[in-house]
Design a protein around this motif. Structure first.
Motif, PDB file in Angstrom:
ATOM      1  N   HIS A 121      41.677  51.206  39.969  1.00 50.04           N
ATOM      2  CA  HIS A 121      42.554  50.799  41.078  1.00 50.04           C
ATOM      3  C   HIS A 121      43.428  49.608  40.706  1.00 50.04           C
ATOM      4  CE1 HIS A 121      40.728  53.667  43.759  1.00 50.04           C
ATOM      5  NE2 HIS A 121      39.531  53.133  43.575  1.00 50.04           N
ATOM      6  N   GLY A 122      42.960  48.784  39.782  1.00 49.01           N
ATOM      7  CA  GLY A 122      43.713  47.597  39.413  1.00 49.01           C
ATOM      8  C   GLY A 122      44.780  47.838  38.364  1.00 49.01           C
ATOM      9  N   ARG A 123      44.795  49.054  37.751  1.00 46.16           N
ATOM     10  CA  ARG A 123      45.788  49.406  36.732  1.00 46.16           C
ATOM     11  C   ARG A 123      45.788  48.389  35.588  1.00 46.16           C
ATOM     12  NH1 ARG A 123      51.238  51.104  39.960  1.00 46.16           N
ATOM     13  NH2 ARG A 123      51.965  51.160  37.800  1.00 46.16           N
ATOM     14  N   ARG A 124      44.573  48.099  35.099  1.00 42.46           N
ATOM     15  CA  ARG A 124      44.437  47.117  34.015  1.00 42.46           C
ATOM     16  C   ARG A 124      43.353  47.560  33.047  1.00 42.46           C
ATOM     17  NH1 ARG A 124      42.831  41.828  37.216  1.00 42.46           N
ATOM     18  NH2 ARG A 124      41.364  43.368  38.039  1.00 42.46           N
ATOM     19  N   LEU A 125      43.459  47.050  31.829  1.00 42.38           N
ATOM     20  CA  LEU A 125      42.363  47.132  30.868  1.00 42.38           C
ATOM     21  C   LEU A 125      41.731  45.746  30.828  1.00 42.38           C
ATOM     22  CD1 LEU A 125      40.834  48.709  28.600  1.00 42.38           C
ATOM     23  CD2 LEU A 125      42.437  47.617  26.996  1.00 42.38           C
ATOM     24  N   LEU A 126      40.444  45.679  31.172  1.00 43.00           N
ATOM     25  CA  LEU A 126      39.729  44.407  31.175  1.00 43.00           C
ATOM     26  C   LEU A 126      38.982  44.253  29.851  1.00 43.00           C
ATOM     27  CD1 LEU A 126      38.190  44.567  34.777  1.00 43.00           C
ATOM     28  CD2 LEU A 126      40.397  43.600  34.060  1.00 43.00           C
ATOM     29  N   VAL A 127      39.018  43.048  29.299  1.00 44.82           N
ATOM     30  CA  VAL A 127      38.333  42.747  28.035  1.00 44.82           C
ATOM     31  C   VAL A 127      37.248  41.711  28.312  1.00 44.82           C
ATOM     32  CG1 VAL A 127      38.583  41.963  25.660  1.00 44.82           C
ATOM     33  CG2 VAL A 127      40.489  43.165  26.786  1.00 44.82           C
ATOM     34  N   PHE A 128      36.008  42.039  27.944  1.00 47.04           N
ATOM     35  CA  PHE A 128      34.873  41.139  28.162  1.00 47.04           C
ATOM     36  C   PHE A 128      34.231  40.744  26.837  1.00 47.04           C
ATOM     37  CE2 PHE A 128      35.140  43.410  32.178  1.00 47.04           C
ATOM     38  CZ  PHE A 128      34.776  42.471  33.137  1.00 47.04           C
ATOM     39  N   ASP A 129      33.556  39.609  26.846  1.00 48.03           N
ATOM     40  CA  ASP A 129      32.649  39.233  25.763  1.00 48.03           C
ATOM     41  C   ASP A 129      31.399  40.097  25.932  1.00 48.03           C
ATOM     42  OD1 ASP A 129      30.747  38.099  24.097  1.00 48.03           O
ATOM     43  OD2 ASP A 129      31.120  36.036  24.738  1.00 48.03           O
ATOM     44  N   ALA A 130      31.073  40.884  24.923  1.00 48.89           N
ATOM     45  CA  ALA A 130      29.939  41.800  25.032  1.00 48.89           C
ATOM     46  C   ALA A 130      28.596  41.083  25.103  1.00 48.89           C
ATOM     47  CB  ALA A 130      29.941  42.786  23.862  1.00 48.89           C
ATOM     48  N   GLN A 131      28.559  39.798  24.793  1.00 50.34           N
ATOM     49  CA  GLN A 131      27.329  39.015  24.904  1.00 50.34           C
ATOM     50  C   GLN A 131      27.396  38.053  26.088  1.00 50.34           C
ATOM     51  OE1 GLN A 131      24.630  39.656  23.228  1.00 50.34           O
ATOM     52  NE2 GLN A 131      25.604  41.176  21.909  1.00 50.34           N
ATOM     53  N   GLY A 132      28.281  38.329  27.022  1.00 47.30           N
ATOM     54  CA  GLY A 132      28.458  37.448  28.174  1.00 47.30           C
ATOM     55  C   GLY A 132      27.209  37.348  29.038  1.00 47.30           C
ATOM     56  N   LYS A 133      27.099  36.217  29.732  1.00 48.95           N
ATOM     57  CA  LYS A 133      25.957  35.977  30.611  1.00 48.95           C
ATOM     58  C   LYS A 133      26.250  36.529  32.009  1.00 48.95           C
ATOM     59  CE  LYS A 133      24.042  33.630  27.278  1.00 48.95           C
ATOM     60  NZ  LYS A 133      22.980  34.236  26.469  1.00 48.95           N
ATOM     61  N   GLU A 134      25.295  36.389  32.895  1.00 45.50           N
ATOM     62  CA  GLU A 134      25.427  36.833  34.267  1.00 45.50           C
ATOM     63  C   GLU A 134      26.722  36.315  34.911  1.00 45.50           C
ATOM     64  OE1 GLU A 134      24.778  38.476  37.966  1.00 45.50           O
ATOM     65  OE2 GLU A 134      23.683  38.878  36.128  1.00 45.50           O
ATOM     66  N   GLY A 135      27.475  37.223  35.526  1.00 46.77           N
ATOM     67  CA  GLY A 135      28.690  36.843  36.242  1.00 46.77           C
ATOM     68  C   GLY A 135      29.882  36.528  35.367  1.00 46.77           C
ATOM     69  N   ALA A 136      29.794  36.801  34.061  1.00 47.16           N
ATOM     70  CA  ALA A 136      30.889  36.452  33.154  1.00 47.16           C
ATOM     71  C   ALA A 136      32.187  37.164  33.549  1.00 47.16           C
ATOM     72  CB  ALA A 136      30.509  36.833  31.725  1.00 47.16           C
ATOM     73  N   PRO A 137      33.280  36.428  33.684  1.00 42.30           N
ATOM     74  CA  PRO A 137      34.566  37.045  34.020  1.00 42.30           C
ATOM     75  C   PRO A 137      35.192  37.668  32.778  1.00 42.30           C
ATOM     76  CG  PRO A 137      34.865  34.706  33.706  1.00 42.30           C
ATOM     77  CD  PRO A 137      33.394  34.971  33.530  1.00 42.30           C
ATOM     78  N   PRO A 138      36.198  38.526  32.945  1.00 37.50           N
ATOM     79  CA  PRO A 138      36.864  39.091  31.762  1.00 37.50           C
ATOM     80  C   PRO A 138      37.597  38.022  30.971  1.00 37.50           C
ATOM     81  CG  PRO A 138      37.971  39.780  33.791  1.00 37.50           C
ATOM     82  CD  PRO A 138      36.723  39.088  34.205  1.00 37.50           C
TER      83      PRO A 138
END
Length: 330
Positions: A121-138
């Motif tokens: 719905h947001g028409r975006r590709l989100l990129v995350f840190d694959a080792q992110g902690k709880e609640g980590a934003p993109p």
């Protein structure tokens, strides 16, 4: 969730042996099946061909990628607008990330450092840190076309392919610059993507035109459709089997699976008897087909396509993505 049982001081050596056995069992390849109706993930031990755990995640889980290099499984929950993170070594939920307005398809970088998520719905590709902690934003949000669905990561670590379903196109995204590098027109309503690295090909499954666009990706600046392969109604998932010799494709609305010779791009056979098949993945001499209507996974012989067994899962199983993996130590 199953955990390693406590070991009593008696017979310490036997206890340690038992612990070692449990640890090695959790390190074997597993299939992680998202169950949209029961809001959980069925974990199948591929050695025993049995469900050994059920992990509660967000609402209506759909997409999944078992990122072996990260030692984690990532699950998209469109109704919860989140990503659930499962630790492969413990088969337990370890984090939840907020993920835009409707996360769907996802993939991980080859080195296990980054997670890529299509925000439908947001028409975006989100990129995350694959080792992110709880609640980590993109780490980044890159604008793409309408209704982004399937995602496939290139081995170069910066290029990601995104199916722009409502634009009938596939975007080639450069995550280093945060820009769409190029686009290619495909069939009607591309949904799933599968990258064939040895052939430098991308397969786009077009759910409305009932075909597969085979895209030459040797030049990422000028991708081009090299062939179109007609399959069954509403192709949804694809997997390469037999060391890449065969391409298996699920056809939702036909209750069939197409088996394609990957070299000639000719359909060799069409298998029937499935129940709204969606996700599909291969491991060794087996192919695993996820049936949404039948709440199960059917195991096929990769060479012949014959059915070997059926494994019951949760409700309305989907398995949209690369759902088989095992943790790889750095």
């Amino acid at each position: 969730m199953p955990t390693v049982p406590a070991v009593l001081p008696v017979a310490l050596s036997a206890g340690l042996a038992s612990l070692a056995l449990c640890a090695s069992a959790w390190a074997a390849p597993f299939a992680y099946i998202t169950n949209q109706g029961s809001h959980d993930v069925s974990v199948i031990d591929l050695a025993s061909q049995q469900v050994v755990a059920s992990v509660a995640v967000g609402r209506s889980p759909a997409g999944v990628v078992a990122a072996s290099r990260a030692g984690r499984v990532f699950v998209s929950n469109p109704d919860s607008k989140s990503i659930s993170v499962i630790d492969m070594r413990r088969q337990q939920l370890v984090a939840t990330y907020p993920a835009g307005e409707g996360p769907l398809g996802l993939d991980a970088s080859a080195d296990g450092r980054h997670l890529y998520v299509a925000d439908w719905h947001g028409r975006r590709l989100l990129v995350f840190d694959a080792q992110g902690k709880e609640g980590a934003p993109p780490l980044a949000a890159i604008a793409v076309g309408r209704a982004p669905a399937g995602v496939a990561a290139h081995a170069d670590g910066t290029t990601v392919f995104v199916a722009e379903r409502d634009d009938d196109s596939v975007a080639v995204v450069d995550t280093a610059t945060g820009q769409v590098r190029s686009r290619v027109r495909v069939g009607s309503h591309p949904f799933a993507l599968l990258y064939d690295a040895p052939r430098q090909r991308l397969y786009a499954l077009n759910v409305q035109s009932d075909d597969i666009s085979v895209i030459d990706m040797r030049d990422l600046q000028r991708p081009a459709v090299a062939a179109t392969v007609k399959v069954g109604k509403a192709p949804y998932g694809a997997a390469l089997a037999q060391q890449g010799a065969l391409l298996y494709v699920t056809n939702q609305h036909d209750d069939t699976v197409s088996v394609i010779d990957a070299a000639s791009l000719r359909v060799q056979q069409t298998l029937d008897g499935f129940g709204y098949p969606e996700g599909i993945a291969a491991d060794g001499d087996r192919v695993y087909v996820v049936n949404w209507m039948d709440d199960n996974v059917q195991v096929l012989d990769a060479a012949s396509g014959s059915k070997r067994q059926t494994i019951a899962t949760g409700k309305n199983s989907r398995g949209f993505g690369a759902f088989i993996g095992a943790p790889i130590d750095p």
